[in-house]
Motif scaffolding. Sequence first.
Motif, PDB file in Angstrom:
ATOM      1  N   PRO A 186     -12.078 -11.983   9.677  1.00  0.00           N
ATOM      2  CA  PRO A 186     -10.574 -12.251   9.928  1.00  0.00           C
ATOM      3  C   PRO A 186      -9.778 -11.823   8.689  1.00  0.00           C
ATOM      4  N   PRO A 187      -8.255 -11.455   8.958  1.00  0.00           N
ATOM      5  CA  PRO A 187      -7.579 -10.832   8.131  1.00  0.00           C
ATOM      6  C   PRO A 187      -7.342 -11.987   6.935  1.00  0.00           C
ATOM      7  N   LEU A 188      -7.190 -11.212   5.743  1.00  0.00           N
ATOM      8  CA  LEU A 188      -6.695 -12.366   4.536  1.00  0.00           C
ATOM      9  C   LEU A 188      -5.450 -12.938   4.827  1.00  0.00           C
ATOM     10  N   ALA A 194       0.712  -4.453   9.784  1.00  0.00           N
ATOM     11  CA  ALA A 194       1.115  -3.219   9.124  1.00  0.00           C
ATOM     12  C   ALA A 194       0.321  -2.813   7.622  1.00  0.00           C
ATOM     13  N   ALA A 195      -0.240  -4.133   7.112  1.00  0.00           N
ATOM     14  CA  ALA A 195      -0.889  -3.850   5.858  1.00  0.00           C
ATOM     15  C   ALA A 195      -2.477  -3.658   6.105  1.00  0.00           C
TER      16      ALA A 195
END
Length: 196
Positions: A186-188, A194-195
């Motif tokens: 999962p994303p931080l 965008a990051a």
Amino acid sequence: MAARNRMPPWHEKILLANGREVLVRPIRPEDAVPLRAAFVLLEPDEVRQRFLHPMKELGVEQAERLTHPDPRREFALVAAEPLPPGEALVGAVARIAIDDNGRDAEFAILVSHYVNGMGLGRHLMRRLVRWAKGRKVLRIYGEVLESNLPMQALAASLGFQRESSGDPGMIRMVLDLPPPKPKLPPPLPGMGAAAR
């Protein structure tokens, strides 16, 4: 209303080319008696192609074993009349069992001559492959008599390859499945699209 009419998992009604409707569903313990009754209607060659040797009847223990698959490693479907289990005549059985290594699985399909040649074997094989993919199986195989050209052709049309079998008069049909894609972490927290 739609929810009430929804079929249970792995249940589907199919209209065959001859206009007959069959219900494809997981095998049930109640199918043991109809399976034994239908067995005597099979041609000797049909029995030999599925069980690889002559049999005059399906024994009680064999029928019990077939109708009680281990849900952790086995899956079996029947194509039957759209009647309650125990009353419905069974015209086809398809089974797959995962080997002890957890990566390979063996298939077996028997379609009675009463409903043969109507695409039922292909439909059942696709369902077995789908189940195997869901269990992260990497290889599906089946031992097929050299003389069973229809089953070889069916398997080949779905991507199975021929391999030599250790037994004379047998061919092994093998399908390599793509390995499951790894799940992305999962994303931080705080990282937008965008990051990434």
